[in-house]
Structure formats: structure tokens, C-alpha cells
Design an enzyme around this catalytic site. Sequence first.
Site, PDB file in Angstrom:
ATOM      1  N   SER A   1      37.932  26.641 -13.705  1.00 34.92           N
ATOM      2  CA  SER A   1      38.857  27.977 -13.535  1.00 34.92           C
ATOM      3  C   SER A   1      39.911  28.353 -11.766  1.00 34.92           C
ATOM      4  O   SER A   1      39.950  29.048 -11.832  1.00 34.92           O
ATOM      5  CB  SER A   1      37.767  29.198 -13.643  1.00 34.92           C
ATOM      6  OG  SER A   1      36.697  28.716 -13.014  1.00 34.92           O
TER       7      SER A   1
ATOM      8  N   GLU B   1      37.091  43.799  -4.588  1.00 31.92           N
ATOM      9  CA  GLU B   1      35.659  43.385  -4.156  1.00 31.92           C
ATOM     10  C   GLU B   1      36.152  42.025  -4.605  1.00 31.92           C
ATOM     11  O   GLU B   1      37.197  40.969  -4.877  1.00 31.92           O
ATOM     12  CB  GLU B   1      34.441  43.598  -5.082  1.00 31.92           C
ATOM     13  CG  GLU B   1      34.443  43.017  -6.722  1.00 31.92           C
ATOM     14  CD  GLU B   1      35.494  43.173  -7.289  1.00 31.92           C
ATOM     15  OE1 GLU B   1      36.113  43.970  -7.082  1.00 31.92           O
ATOM     16  OE2 GLU B   1      36.032  42.448  -8.869  1.00 31.92           O
TER      17      GLU B   1
ATOM     18  N   LYS C   1      42.847  33.588 -10.905  1.00 35.66           N
ATOM     19  CA  LYS C   1      42.914  34.680 -10.907  1.00 35.66           C
ATOM     20  C   LYS C   1      44.194  36.140 -11.237  1.00 35.66           C
ATOM     21  O   LYS C   1      43.551  36.456 -10.646  1.00 35.66           O
ATOM     22  CB  LYS C   1      41.406  35.260  -9.459  1.00 35.66           C
ATOM     23  CG  LYS C   1      39.933  35.192  -9.144  1.00 35.66           C
ATOM     24  CD  LYS C   1      39.395  36.053 -10.241  1.00 35.66           C
ATOM     25  CE  LYS C   1      37.418  36.168 -10.111  1.00 35.66           C
ATOM     26  NZ  LYS C   1      36.608  36.572 -10.934  1.00 35.66           N
TER      27      LYS C   1
END
Lengths: 261, 338
Positions: B322, B65, B43
Amino acid sequence: MTAQAPGAMEVGFRAKRASGRKLLVPYVTGGLTGWQLAVRAAAAAGADAIEIGIPFSDPVMDGPIIQQASQRALEGGATPVSILREVRDLDVSVPLAVMTYYNTVHHAGPERFAAQLVAAGIAAAIVPDLPLEEAAPWCTAADAARVETVMLAAPTAPDDRLPRIAARARGFVYSVGLLGVTGERARLAASATALAARLKAITDVPVLVGVGVSNEAQAYEATRVADGVVMGASVVRRLMEAGPEAVGDYVAQVRAALDAH
Amino acid sequence: MDQLLRTYAGRPSIITECGNLGRELGIRLLLKREDLNHTGSHKINNVLGQALLAKRMGKHRLVAETGAGQHGVATATAAALMSMECKVYMGAVDVTRQALNVFRMKLLGAQVEAVESGSRTLKDAVNEAMRDWVATVETTHYCLGSVMGPHPYPWMVREFHRVVGEEARAQCIELLGDVPDVAVACVGGGSNAIGLFSGFVDDRTRLVGVEPAGGAAVGRGVPGVVHGMRSFLLQDEYGQVQEAHSISAGLDYPGVGPEHSHLASIGRAEYPNVTDSEVIDAFQLLARTEGIITALESAHALAWIVRAAPELAGRNVLMNLSGRGDKDVAQMMDVLGK
Ligand SMILES: Cc1ncc(COP(=O)(O)O)c(C=O)c1O
């Protein structure tokens, strides 16, 4: 941009404006307990048209009151089909508009949705999450079915965008009263009259301010510039808290304030 | 941006070959280690880019969010680094199951708001972030956390994650002398997957995006419009958006980024789904065999690899790891009853 003759709601609005009347459009969430009675009460109390919400699971333009109303209506089993069926029994003399989110239109398909509105006697549609750039499929279907599509203008819209919005608008231009979601506010935002004035300067389509117009005094203030107001959260809150008669009383109060111009 | 990625996020991320697990599964298994980035997931790639853009646009506040909290943590981190205000919306259900990340965000100076509307998960956090943003757009940038939402987000977020695929391609060619046979990633909104895929989309590599069974937008959705995009979406017969249900907060979303819908429609990528129990097994398997505690999101990709291993025999399989699993350990203690 077509040279289509104005539809019934717009013709009526223009005539009333010409006679000096300020336009009042209350909003009621379809499917809420007592919603049909509330629509009739609002019509009897002097509304010029009524906006009926078809609730959507993800109402991103709405604040807590209309979110809660939408959720209650959905939990009560309301669907676009059930609401449009109940619309047929309303038997009110003012034009009716539906307000919903684009997925409701997209899912049914624009032609089919337009036909469903016509069959229910709906004059107009407001689809707040449908931007001008993506509006063609719906607007083409709506124009063909003679459903008037109200377009929204935001306070952030640049000058060159407003004429394009107005050219695409049928019925009226919805001049969004503030940056933000629906809901009652203590004061009318300065942006409400500022945007309405910008729109009035470039179009003769009726201009109504909605979002954040929260009581009769604010409605009066907004219509110093605008041709009318759309009032949502303050109406729906009364319906949920006090029932349909309270909606009628409230609309009558706002009507009286607007008639004092 | 390049400098931030190198000296702050820790790029390039390495590739780890899983000798033990690969042998067990009969494949050659490579992991792209996005879990080793600063803040513990992919991210950060997107967030650093958007935060720089926000500064450039003169905005001093970020809203975001978050589902698993990884995007919220990354956004709070960038806000701290760049002296911006930060508010993160998180579904109330996720605030509970990802409590560690809530505390991390607060330490980083962000305000975290638990969203009580709708399904009280990621979809509702997106709604609430959008509602904030429309009211504050003059000072605030919405730092959206996946390849979804209105244009230009799906494109912009992909471009910020492209680095994953480009690095992985070069690393594979160095290690294998070739591109991998299969590239696999989990799909919530689809950002880590599209980042990986963008390195291989013009190659022969088979692209697999793994959805949770309870949130399989590509697998079980139909085209719909929500959050400003048209894409596959779980919805009922009237177009009401349905709630997703997944053990993994980061994948608990009923939609998917539009580029994945496109890749699925043209047959370039495939989107199978795995169940929560397959994911729980994969989570434990990677820890036991390779000493790596994965995020539950990434464990979806591994769960599919385990299931598909017989048909993948002898192949080179690249998986995007991830994120790391620290945030999920408390939840797994409950699930596993330990
Ligand atoms: C580690 C990790 N992987 C994947 C995801 C899912 O997001 P996306 O599908 O955009 O990669 C998340 C989201 O929270 C995450 O934390």
C-alpha cells in the site's frame, strides 16, 4: 412519532413557560471534583433542570473546556455506573438530564441504559451524536421507560427536517446555537436566534438554545426568541477554576438576567 | 477522474512478482505496487476523487486527519493541484515519528496541526478534524482518509479504491491465468484492503486483512459506535474507546471500517494480527530480498504471509503493497539502533 403524553420535565417546562419564566439548564460534567456540590448549588440558584455529563473518551461535539473536564473525570475513575450511583445521593428538586455519547448507550444496550437512568431518578437524556435516522432503538426504549429524549437541531437543518426533529423530541428541543463545538464565545452567533425562531414557528415543544451561550447577556439575548438556554462550558470552567460555589454564583447571575425579561 | 488517475497519480500501478522472496517462502508472491503511485501510497486514489467532489460542491477548503502522514500528504497534494486551502490534523505522537511527511505537507502548502488530546494519535486526529468540519462545513469538505466514519464515507472511499482490486484482478488473470488463491492487505481503517478485496470478493480468493496486534479492532474489539459508524471497536467495559498501540502510525486506530466488520461477521474475510517485531522483520526482509523498502503499514501484510507461509506452500499470494517506506526510515534507524 408517538402520541405519548409529555414527561415530567416537559410538563414542568411548559408550565413555567406559561407563567412567563425563561428556562435555565446548566450543564455539569459528572465525576469532576465537586460536581455534586455544583449541581446542588445550581439547583438552589434557580436552575430549572440540570444536565449531567457522563464523560466519554471521544467527545467530538465538545470544545477544549468540556474535553478537559471529561478527561479529568475519566482519569479520576468516573464511569457511567459510578456517576449514576452518585446521582442518587443528589437530592435536588429539579429534573435531571444526562448528556452522553451514543456508544455509552449502545454498549450498555438501550433497554438496560434506560432502566439505569430510571433507577437513578434521571428524567431525560441528550445524545448529541445520535442522528434522527438512527434514533429508533434508543427512543423506543426511552419512551417505554418514560425517559425523555431531547433531540438536537443544527443550524444547517433544512426546513423539512425541523418538524421531524420536533416530533421526536421529548422534554425540549435543543436548538444548537452555532456551527461548531461547545465552548465560550465572545458573541452570540446570529444563527442562535435564527434557528430558535425557525423552531418556535413549527413546534410548541419548549425550545432551548445551547452551545455557545457563554454569559448572562448572551442568555438574555437568546431568550428573546427561545424558551430557555443550556449553558455548559461557562459553568464547567467555573467549576474547574473556582469550585462549586462559583457555579452557584454564576447560575444566580444568569437567573437574574433571564428574570429581567 | 480517470484522466487524473492516469496522468497524475500514475495508474495503473504495476504488479511485481517477488522471485527471491517467493522462493524463500515456497509461494508465488505478487505485489500490487500502490507504493509507486504519486505521493507514495494508495491514499491518492481516494483523495483525488473527494477533492473533485469538494470542488463540485463549491467548497474551497479541505481538512483531513492523518496517521502516517500519507493521507495528509495526498490531501495536501490534491489541494495544491486544485488550488484549495488545506489543513491536516495529526496526533502529536505521529508528528514526531513521521516528521518527513509533516515537512512534505508544509512544502505542499498545507497547515499541519499537532493534536494533543487523548492518545495523540490517529483517533484523536479524526476527532479534531470532525470538530473543525462541523464549524466550517459551509466552505470545507472533510476529506476522510479511510473506509470509516459516517455514511457515505465507507462506501464512497471504497468506490475510489475499487480501482486497486479491479486492476489487480485483470493483471492476475493475465499473469496467472486465474485469480490469486489469497489476497492480503494491512488494515488500519481498511481502505487499501477493501480496495483490493473489492476486486475478488465474488471470487474464490481467500481474503486476509492484517491488523496490528495493538490495534486489532476485528480481532479483539466488540461492536461500538464512534466517528459516526457502528463497527468493531476496542473499548473498555463501559464503552470508553481504548487507545491502540502500534509501531505503525497509519494502523494505530482502535476501530475499523464497517464493511470489514461485515466481511468478518459473514466469514468472507479473516483478520489475523501481527506483532511489531514480526513487522520489523518483514520490513527488513523485503528490502534485503527484493530491493523494496515498504511502509511499515504494508509490512504487516507481509509479516502475516511470512508467518503463514508453511500453510500457503505452492499458492499464488497477492499482497497490496500500500505504500513506500521512505517516511519510516528515520523511525527504523532508531528501532534498529543504527
Ligand atoms: C501505506 C499505508 N498503508 C495503509 C494505511 C492504513 O490505512 P488503510 O487501512 O485505510 O488502508 C496507511 C495509513 O496511513 C498507509 O499510509
